[in-house]
Structures are given as structure tokens and as C-alpha cells.
Design an enzyme around this catalytic site. Structure first.
Site, short mmCIF file in Angstrom:
data_model
loop_
_atom_site.label_atom_id
_atom_site.label_comp_id
_atom_site.label_asym_id
_atom_site.label_seq_id
_atom_site.Cartn_x
_atom_site.Cartn_y
_atom_site.Cartn_z
N LYS A 133 -89.79 30.33 -96.12
CA LYS A 133 -89.73 30.27 -94.66
C LYS A 133 -91.08 30.65 -94.06
O LYS A 133 -91.60 29.94 -93.19
CB LYS A 133 -88.63 31.22 -94.17
CG LYS A 133 -88.12 30.94 -92.79
CD LYS A 133 -86.99 31.90 -92.40
CE LYS A 133 -85.65 31.47 -92.99
NZ LYS A 133 -84.60 32.50 -92.82
N ARG A 137 -86.15 37.92 -90.04
CA ARG A 137 -85.54 36.88 -90.88
C ARG A 137 -85.97 37.06 -92.34
O ARG A 137 -87.14 37.23 -92.63
CB ARG A 137 -86.00 35.50 -90.41
CG ARG A 137 -86.13 35.38 -88.90
CD ARG A 137 -86.81 34.08 -88.47
NE ARG A 137 -86.06 32.90 -88.82
CZ ARG A 137 -86.51 31.66 -88.62
NH1 ARG A 137 -87.73 31.46 -88.11
NH2 ARG A 137 -85.77 30.63 -88.95
N TYR A 161 -86.77 15.79 -130.50
CA TYR A 161 -85.63 15.36 -129.68
C TYR A 161 -84.76 16.54 -129.28
O TYR A 161 -84.81 17.61 -129.88
CB TYR A 161 -84.78 14.32 -130.41
CG TYR A 161 -84.03 14.84 -131.62
CD1 TYR A 161 -82.77 15.39 -131.48
CD2 TYR A 161 -84.60 14.79 -132.89
CE1 TYR A 161 -82.08 15.88 -132.59
CE2 TYR A 161 -83.91 15.27 -134.00
CZ TYR A 161 -82.65 15.83 -133.84
OH TYR A 161 -81.98 16.32 -134.92
N ARG A 171 -87.96 23.04 -93.95
CA ARG A 171 -87.93 23.19 -95.41
C ARG A 171 -87.44 21.88 -95.98
O ARG A 171 -86.85 21.06 -95.26
CB ARG A 171 -87.02 24.34 -95.83
CG ARG A 171 -85.58 24.10 -95.42
CD ARG A 171 -84.67 25.23 -95.87
NE ARG A 171 -83.40 25.15 -95.14
CZ ARG A 171 -82.53 26.13 -95.04
NH1 ARG A 171 -82.78 27.29 -95.58
NH2 ARG A 171 -81.41 25.97 -94.39
N HIS A 197 -64.41 29.15 -126.25
CA HIS A 197 -64.04 27.93 -126.95
C HIS A 197 -63.67 26.83 -125.95
O HIS A 197 -64.17 25.72 -126.02
CB HIS A 197 -62.86 28.20 -127.90
CG HIS A 197 -62.40 26.98 -128.64
ND1 HIS A 197 -61.38 26.18 -128.17
CD2 HIS A 197 -62.84 26.41 -129.77
CE1 HIS A 197 -61.21 25.18 -129.00
NE2 HIS A 197 -62.09 25.30 -129.99
N CYS A 246 -79.68 20.93 -131.37
CA CYS A 246 -78.36 20.35 -131.13
C CYS A 246 -77.38 21.36 -130.56
O CYS A 246 -76.20 21.10 -130.44
CB CYS A 246 -77.81 19.73 -132.40
SG CYS A 246 -77.51 20.95 -133.70
N MET A 293 -79.80 38.42 -96.67
CA MET A 293 -79.45 38.96 -95.37
C MET A 293 -79.50 37.93 -94.25
O MET A 293 -80.35 37.06 -94.22
CB MET A 293 -80.41 40.10 -95.02
CG MET A 293 -79.89 40.92 -93.88
SD MET A 293 -81.16 41.94 -93.17
CE MET A 293 -81.90 40.77 -92.04
P1 ADP Z 1 -81.16 31.15 -92.09
O1 ADP Z 1 -82.10 31.32 -93.21
O2 ADP Z 1 -79.80 31.65 -92.35
O3 ADP Z 1 -81.20 29.77 -91.52
P2 ADP Z 1 -82.89 31.94 -89.99
O4 ADP Z 1 -83.83 33.06 -90.19
O5 ADP Z 1 -83.48 30.59 -90.13
O6 ADP Z 1 -81.66 32.13 -90.95
O7 ADP Z 1 -82.31 32.14 -88.53
C1 ADP Z 1 -81.01 31.91 -88.11
C2 ADP Z 1 -81.01 31.30 -86.74
O8 ADP Z 1 -81.73 32.07 -85.81
C3 ADP Z 1 -81.64 29.93 -86.74
O9 ADP Z 1 -80.86 29.05 -85.97
C4 ADP Z 1 -82.97 30.16 -86.12
O10 ADP Z 1 -83.43 29.02 -85.50
C5 ADP Z 1 -82.71 31.29 -85.14
N1 ADP Z 1 -83.91 32.07 -84.90
C6 ADP Z 1 -84.61 32.75 -85.83
N2 ADP Z 1 -85.71 33.31 -85.28
C7 ADP Z 1 -85.72 32.97 -83.98
C8 ADP Z 1 -86.61 33.21 -82.90
N3 ADP Z 1 -87.72 33.93 -83.08
N4 ADP Z 1 -86.30 32.72 -81.71
C9 ADP Z 1 -85.19 31.99 -81.54
N5 ADP Z 1 -84.31 31.72 -82.50
C10 ADP Z 1 -84.57 32.19 -83.73
MG MG Z 2 -82.73 28.89 -91.02
#
Ligand code: ADP
Ligand code: MG
Ligand code: MG
Length: 875
Positions: A23, A93, A851, A337, A455, A831, A104
């Protein structure tokens, strides 16, 4: 200089995934590309590792660094963290290298307290928005950081909505939300025994700590083990300034894919919600609108988003999964991503990207995860029907596939019902080799005991039959012909369904559809075949499996086990007589009765395989597995042999072994009873001669002696094989060639591989046995204690599922080197079950094997994995 633990988004890029997590690296990349990303910083994965090294605390200097970077964000945004007039709010995040469920959840709107919220209300002139943000923050913080029950807070909202006579969150007004905040804080205090933390700095550090902590929660640990993600990678934490989609009707939030993640179709695919924040879209509180509607609602924002989506896909050259927020008509990108997709979509996207000139064929081969193909190779449930079916239990996803049928409790019943044209699910406490005939005909197998390498699991995967094992809550009552899970009772003849990919058991027959390789799948597999250096064989014990392997692209048979051939009703009797026979003559007589069956089986296999290599392994399992256990069988056999029941029982008793895995099995059988090797050689050679004559094609059968640990025992049996084979070939006036090789599955064989290689034509690594003998634990028992080893981080993954490169791999590598030095023509293969496991296949490629051989249904997976290994590490 002291180590740097924190990076601004503008300091990172996509290549820094290991340090910044997926991320964080992508937020940095988008920032650098000039896309509208709310600014922030990433606390590195190294800080996470350090947190654990320091005994689960965030070192003071890392805390200082985090606050120093907060200062930089304040400068960039012109807002202040904790300020009443112009507050900076952030999200916290988590983000590991690989996207990982179980980690989390995100916390939004961090930095609010009773005073700051007033400031935010005044500044925006929108108290409703300010209090909506505040109540969300308290809710998320209580749940995610403090692990308080989510439902309690949801209940408070529901009660409030009921009192006010409204159904949607958006219908609550500023005063309602203010009241909600008051109630939330009261609940927080009640649960926590302390006030909700008002200090934004405390809030921030607590949140960062919670992310680090979540790396070690049970859900994350299980996911990592399943997906071979190392524990020491750690997770990064992203702290990002907030943008708000919940400020009114010109704001909103959404998620979108550049292509359809279910089908791969090239069209923007996604959803959004107006006046909403974060996870509202997926939470299902309100029904979101399809992304195409945004075109009418906010044409400019839509156009900008389409433009950015296109740029991102071109930049990453892959289908992207994006998150965005619209704040008062302005678009912000919050994540991108490479999108998770179904196997079908993965194939279509990879092939389409090649056709669009975006990636090469080799890159396309790298884009599809081999394991994912599994879902395309077995019958599948109709997704709609599956949604409606009731789940009655969940066991281990032991062998993928979708099975629906009627419950039976014995192998005999399975066979009998099958003969009547019924589809059955065989339900057992656990299975044993005697259940084979029932397992073969069953749609699926369900067991109460046994792990992923029990098994039932191993045999089912070999046959490509769906299996759910180890459903501990299931109580099986063989007498009453019923099983119970909780308060659900299913009797013989009742319909159930098994999903071997999830472990789910359904209480009714769910509709299924068939599988095959065609279209995009076929094109991609051809590219994979062009790229790989390892050959891929199938493990097949009968013509049907040989054909299945061929259909899936196998180039030979690397393991044809012969013991299954003895279990069918008419043969097992002859086999049993052979075992309990007290003299050579009686034994030879019994073996002579088995010979024609065995020859017939081999002929069938040679006919399917033509000139392609077929490696036939001689009898391997401990003798006692074939012995009669029930009184009637014992009586009958005693009668046939002219023995008293008493004497026969004594013979059976005398064959008892304390540790059959290390007992009278493999090559030891032929050392004590050379007649077995003689009979099996006769069957193989006669079959090859007959088929070769019929088809006019040369066949070079390969005879494999199992469980060799000493060259002399190999030579002892080889002598019998050669004498028998040469005589038959001469008698037939043929010049047929054959090979004699061995399995390397005992550490001593690996250690003395040079001696053995001088006498053998080929080695095949039997990594199931090699693993249990190297670790010194049996794969049937290991399930009972390996969980403790995972919990204690002693082992990160099941050595029977993924080859243990350090130990077992070292033996394999050594045996290859010693073997090749002694015999440059030596063929090398594997195998064991590992032959179809992608990471193990990569190991085999790197070690220089010729193989891999795996169950027919894993052949396409091994082909793709071998191609990926060759592209990543050309040899
Ligand atoms: P996940 O990995 O579960 O998708 P995220 O970290 O991407 O979690 O965040 C979850 C939600 O919160 C997403 O919809 C994301 O767009 C929103 N979000 C995260 N950071 C911000 C931010 N700085 N401002 C507004 N929305 C946010
Ligand atoms: Mg997300
Ligand atoms: Mg073995």
C-alpha cells in the site's frame, strides 16, 4: 546515522515494497506520478520487526520520528494535528508486502476529541459531518485498537435509528450524532475502565501499535502459513491525511477495478456511495451505485477517474484495484494495487494484455498464480446455488473440488450404491488403504480426523477427488449409520455437498459443472511449456489416471504405484494368500494368480502412454496392510490354504509391526520374498512386449525399487529383475530396453547416492518418506502436534506440503550432485506430493532435476510453476 524508520510518500516508490509494504509503495508511486493523493507517511516494516525484537514496544526514537513526520505533514497540508481551529485528521492503515486479509482494519478520522470536533464543525460549517466523523472514529478505535465488541456499538446506532424512526445512517442529524458520540464514549469507558483517549498523540501511537500487534494475530498467522508468507516480513503502517467523502451530496467514496475481476472483461468495474466514508461501500449499510452512474452524477470527476485508471493500468501493466474518495467535487486516490481475481479472470487478463501489446508472453506466464488453476481443474459448484445452500460444518480443505451426493459410511456401501448409479459421499472417521474402492467411486470424501496429509487427503488429491478432512465437530456413528455436527443429523442416503477448496460442508445437494483446458487457459499453458525446462510427469496407477494426466499435458508417468492394483476384491485374496503362505511354492502359486491382472493393468497404461516414459514402482507398503481383519475373510482364506483358523491367526499376529512406516516394506519385501520382484518384473516386461508389438512403437519400461538405503539391497533386487527381464526379452526375440532405478527416500540413500548411482539408471526423490524420515515424525501423526510448532514459530509451514529446502532439500541437492558425478547419464526426478506444489517445483528447477511428477490434476499447476521458475531463474 541512525536508521530511518519513516518515509514521506514523496520519498518512496513502487520498488520499495519490502520496506514500505504494498500500500505504502503504491501510494508513493502515485504521489510521484502527480496523482491526487492525500499526503502522508509510511512507518516501515523494519519498525514492525523492531517492535517485536524490542519485546512488543515502539522504541522512543521511532515514536519521535513518527511525530517529526507528523510535523512535515502539517506543513504540507497547512493543518495542525490536535488543533481546534484548523485540525489535521489522519487515517492509520496497515500494509504488508503482500495484501493480507486478517490484518488490522483501518482507522479513519484519527485526531478528533471533544474540542477538535467543535473546531471542525465551525470550520466546515457542517456539524453533522464533524460529529459523523467523530462517532466513526470512536467506533473504529474501540473495535480495532481496543478490540471491544463491534456489535455493541452497532446496536447503539440501531437503537438510535429506531428511536428517531429512520432507517439510514445518513438520516441521523447533527444532534443525533452528537448524542451517539456521548453514548459511544460511555460505552467505551464501561468496557475499558478508562476514558476515551483525548490526546491525538496517544491515539496515534496506540493505533500504530495495534497495526504491529495485528501482524501476530491468529488469523494473520494462519493466512501466512497457507500462503507461505514469512513471519519476519512484518507490516508497514501508513499514516495519511484525511479526505472526506461524508461531507454531503457532492462527496462520496468508492472502489473500482480497471477490468472485471470475476471474468477479466476489459471494462471499468466498481461501485461508489455518495455522502459516505471508507468501508461504507463494502459494509452493505446502503446499496452502492455502479461506477458508470458517476458519469451522469459527476461527469468531470468521472472523466478524471477514467483517465487516472487508464494511466495506472498502463503504468503497472496489470489490472488495478483502486480506492477513491470525492471531497466536495474533488477526486482523491487512496489506493491502487494489482487486483485480486478469479482464475478465469487471471487467464483472460494475462492473455489480453499480451494481445494488447502491454506485456510479453513470459510476463503473462508470471501473472497467473499456479495454485489458482486448481479451481479450474475440478468440477465446480454453480455459484448461485452455492449461495443459497446451508453450511452445516467446516473442516480442512484437503483436496479441491465440488462434490454432491448421498451419505454412505463404508467403502463397500459406496461401491454398491455407485454400481446402482448413485452419487455418494463417503463419510469416515478416517480412511485406510482398505477404503480405496469406496474412495475411487465416491464424489467426495469427508473425515472427522486427519490433517492435510492424512491418508484420505493424500489419496483424494492423487485421484483428484474432493475431500474435506479433519472435521473435528463431526460425530460419526457407524452403527446407527448417521453423523452429527452440532444439532444437525445426517443419515445414510441423505444428500450433502463438500467444497474441497474451502472445507465447507453443505446440508443438501448443490448443483455442479465440469472442467477442462481450452481458450485462454490453453494459450497460456502453451507459453508456459515453451518457457519451462523441467519436464512434468503424472503420478498414475491406472489407465484412467494416465489418460487424465495426458489430457492435462503430462509427458510421462513418474510414479505408477502397484499396490492399489492388489486391493480389488478378486486380487486381494490372492495377495493375502501370498502373504500368509509359509513356503515358496504356495507363495509362487498365489503370485501366479495375480500376474495376469497386473500385466493387464500395465498394458492399459502402456497403451495410453505410447513411447512416453512410464516409471513403475514395485510393491511398497507394509505387508500387514493387506491382511484380512474380519472373521469371515480369515475363515475363507484358511480354508483355501488348508490351514486351521488358529494357525492363520497366529501368522497374522506374527506379522504385526510396531512401526510399519519403518517396518517390513519397500525393497525389504523383495529381499525377503524375491518372488514378488520376479512376478512384478514379469508383468511389466510382458505387458511392454505385448503393447509394443501391437502398436509397433518402442517402449522402454522403467522399474523403480522403493525404499533403498544401501546399494547392496538395491543390487540384490536388481539382479532378480535383470535375470527375469533378460530371459523374457530373449524368449520374445526382442531387443527391448528397460531401466532399473530407485527412489531416494531414506536419508542413507541420499548420503550414499554415489554408490547407488553407479548401479542405477535413475533416481526419483520420494519426498513424502524422505521428509518423514529426515524429520523423524510420521506424516500421519504430525498433524497432532505441528499446530503447536506453528504457534511457537518453530516451523512456518507444513514440510509435507512445501519441501523443507534447508534440510530435506540439502539431502536432495547432495544426492543429485553425488549421483551425477558417479553416473553422468543418471535421470533425476521427484514423485512425492511436493511435485505439484509450486514452491517445491521451483526448488526442483533450481536444484537441476530433470522432471517433477505429481497427481494428474496438479499437472497444469506444475507446468506453470516450472515455467515461472525457469523465467525467474534461467539455468
Ligand atoms: P483495506 O486494506 O482494508 O482496504 P484501507 O487502508 O485501504 O483498508 O482503508 C479502508 C478504507 O478507508 C478505504 O475505503 C479507504 O479508501 C479509506 N481511507 C483510508 N485512508 C483514508 C484517508 N486518508 N482519507 C479518506 N479515506 C481513507
Ligand atoms: Mg484498501
Ligand atoms: Mg515412499
Amino acid at each position: 546515522m541512525s536508521q530511518k524508520y519513516v518515509y514521506l510518500f514523496s520519498e518512496g516508490n513502487r520498488d520499495m515494497k519490502n520496506l514500505l509494504g504494498g500500500k505504502g509503495a503504491n501510494l508513493a508511486e502515485m504521489t510521484n506520478a502527480g496523482m491526487p493523493v492525500p499526503q502522508g507517511f509510511t512507518v516501515t516494516t523494519e519498525a514492525c520487526t523492531r517492535y517485536y525484537d524490542d519485546g512488543r514496544r515502539i522504541a522512543p526514537e521511532i515514536q519521535d520520528e513518527i511525530f517529526a513526520y507528523m510535523g512535515k505533514i502539517e506543513e504540507i497540508t497547512g493543518k495542525q494535528f490536535g488543533d481546534k481551529q484548523n485540525p489535521l485528521l489522519v487515517s492509520v492503515r496497515s500494509g504488508a508486502r503482500a495484501s493480507m486479509p486478517g490484518m488490522m482494519d483501518t482507522i479513519l478520522n484519527l485526531g478528533l476529541n471533544d474540542e477538535v470536533v467543535e473546531g471542525l464543525a465551525a470550520k466546515t460549517g457542517n456539524p453533522r459531518f464533524a460529529y459523523d466523523s467523530y462517532r466513526r472514529f470512536i467506533q473504529m478505535f474501540s473495535d480495532v485498537v481496543m478490540e471491544q465488541p463491534k456489535t455493541e456499538y452497532e446496536k447503539i446506532i440501531d437503537e438510535m435509528k429506531e428511536q428517531r424512526g429512520v432507517t439510514l445512517d445518513t438520516e441521523l442529524n447533527a444532534d443525533d450524532l452528537k448524542e451517539l458520540v456521548r453514548e459511544f464514549k460511555a460505552r467505551y469507558k464501561q468496557n475499558q475502565g478508562a476514558d476515551f483517549p483525548a490526546d491525538p498523540k496517544t491515539q496515534l501511537i496506540e493505533a500504530v501499535r495495534a497495526v504491529f500487534r495485528s501482524w501476530d494475530n491468529p488469523r494473520a498467522n494462519t493466512y501466512r502459513r497457507m500462503n507461505e508468507i514469512p513471519y519476519d516480513w512484518g507490516t508497514a503502517v501508513n499514516v495519511q491525511s484525511m479526505v472526506f467523502g461524508n461531507g454531503g451530496d457532492t462527496s462520496g467514496t468508492g472502489v473500482a477495478f480497471t477490468r472485471n475481476p470475476a471474468t477479466g472483461e476489459k471494462a471499468l468495474f466498481g461501485e461508489y456511495l455518495i455522502n459516505a466514508q471508507g468501508e461504507d461501500v463494502v459494509a452493505g449499510i446502503r446499496t452502492p451505485s455502479p461506477i458508470s452512474h458517476l458519469k451522469d452524477q459527476m461527469p468531470e470527476v468521472y472523466a478524471q477517474f477514467v483517465d487516472i485508471a487508464g494511466k495506472l493500468e498502463n503504468h503497472y501493466k496489470d489490472m488495478q484495484d483502486m480506492e477513491f474518495t470525492i471531497e466536495d467535487g474533488k477526486l482523491y486516490m487512496l489506493q491502487t494495487r494489482s487486483g485480486k481475481r478469479t482464475a478465469a479472470a487471471a487467464l483472460k487478463v494475462a492473455v489480453d494484455l499480451v494481445d494488447e501489446g502491454m506485456i510479453s508472453e513470459k510476463e503473462a506466464v508470471l501473472r497467473v498464480e499456479p495454485k489458482q488453476l486448481d479451481s479450474l481443474l475440478h468440477p465446480q459448484f454453480d455459484p448461485e446455488a452455492l449461495k443459497k445452500a446451508p453450511v452445516i460444518g467446516k473442516g480442512l480443505a484437503a483436496s479441491p473440488g465440488a462434490a454432491a451426493g448421498q451419505v454412505v459410511f463404508t467403502a463397500e456401501d459406496a461401491a454398491a450404491w455407485h454400481a446402482q448409479g448413485k452419487k455418494v459421499i463417503l463419510v469416515r472417521l478416517e480412511t485406510s488403504p482398505e477404503d480405496i474402492e469406496g474412495m475411487v467411486v465416491a464424489q467426495g470424501i469427508l473425515t472427522a480426523r486427519g490433517g492435510m496429509t492424512s491418508h484420505a487427503a493424500v489419496v483424494a488429491r492423487g485421484m483428484g477427488t474432493c475431500c474435506v478432512s479433519g472435521l473435528g465437530e463431526m460425530v460419526v456413528d457407524y452403527e446407527g449409520k448417521k453423523f452429527t455436527i452440532g444439532n444437525v443429523v445426517k443419515k445414510e442416503g441423505d444428500f450433502i455437498s463438500l467444497d474441497g477448496s474451502t472445507g465447507n460442508v453443505y446440508g443438501e445437494a448443490v448443483a455442479t459443472t465440469e472442467a477442462g483446458i481450452s481458450g485462454d487457459f490453453d494459450r497460456l499453458m502453451k507459453w508456459a511449456d515453451a518457457a519451462r525446462q523441467l519436464e512434468v510427469y503424472a503420478n498414475a496407477d491406472n489407465p484412467k489416471d494416465a489418460k487424465q494426466g495426458s489430457d492435462f499435458g503430462s509427458e510421462g508417468i513418474g510414479l505408477c504405484r502397484t499396490e492399489h492394483m492388489f486391493f480389488e476384491a478378486d486380487r486381494i485374496k490372492a495377495m493375502r494368500e501370498m502373504i500368509v503362505a509359509t513356503d515358496v511354492e504356495a507363495r509362487k502359486k498365489a503370485l501366479a494368480r495375480i500376474l495376469p491382472y497386473q500385466q493387464g493393468d500395465f498394458e492399459g497404461i502402456f497403451e495410453v502412454m505410447g513411447e512416453r516414459p512410464v516409471v513403475i514402482r514395485f510393491l511398497d507398503p507394509p505387508l500387514h496392510e493387506f491382511l484380512p481383519t474380519n472373521e469371515d475373510d480369515i475363515k475363507e482364506i484358511a480354508g483355501d490354504l488348508g490351514m486351521s483358523v488358529e494357525t492363520l491367526k497366529q501368522v497374522i499376529e506374527s506379522l504385526h509391526e510396531f512401526n510399519p512406516m519403518m517396518g517390513h516394506r519397500g525393497v525389504r519385501l523383495s529381499v525377503s520374498y524375491p518372488e514378488i520382484a520376479e512376478m512384478q518384473t514379469t508383468a511389466v516386461i510382458k505387458a511392454a512386449l505385448a503393447v509394443s508389438k501391437k502398436t509397433g512403437k518402442p517402449i522402454t519400461p522403467q522399474i523403480m525399487i522403493p525404499l533403498v538405503g544401501e546399494v547392496k539391497e538395491f543390487l540384490f533386487v536388481k539382479k532378480v529383475v535383470v535375470a527375469t527381464a533378460d530371459a523374457l526379452i530373449k524368449e520374445a526375440g526382442s531387443d527391448m530396453k528397460y531401466e532399473v532405478g530407485t527412489m531416494i527416500e531414506i536419508p542413507r540413500a541420499a548420503l550414499t547416492a554415489d554408490e547407488i548411482a553407479a548401479q542405477a539408471d535413475f533416481f526419483s526423490f520420494g519426498t513424502n518418506d524422505l521428509t518423514q524420515m529426515t524429520f523423524g515424525f510420521s506424516r500421519d501423526d504430525a498433524g497432532k502436534f505441528l499446530d503447536y510448532y506453528y504457534q511457537s514459530k518453530i516451523y512456518e509451514s507444513d514440510p509435507f506440503a512445501h519441501i523443507d529446502v534447508k534440510g530435506v532439500g540439502k539431502l536432495v541437492d547432495m544426492a543429485c550432485k553425488l549421483g551425477r558425478a558417479a553416473n553422468p547419464k543418471l535421470h533425476l526426478g521427484i514423485c512425492g506430493e511436493h511435485g505439484g506444489d509450486p514452491t517445491s517445483v521451483e526448488f526442483c528447477h533450481n536444484t537441476g532435476l530433470d522432471y517433477v511428477s505429481c497427481s494428474p490434476f496438479r499437472v497444469p499447476i506444475a507446468r506453470l510453476a516450472a515455467a515461472q521458475a525457469a523465467i525467474k531463474n534461467p539455468r
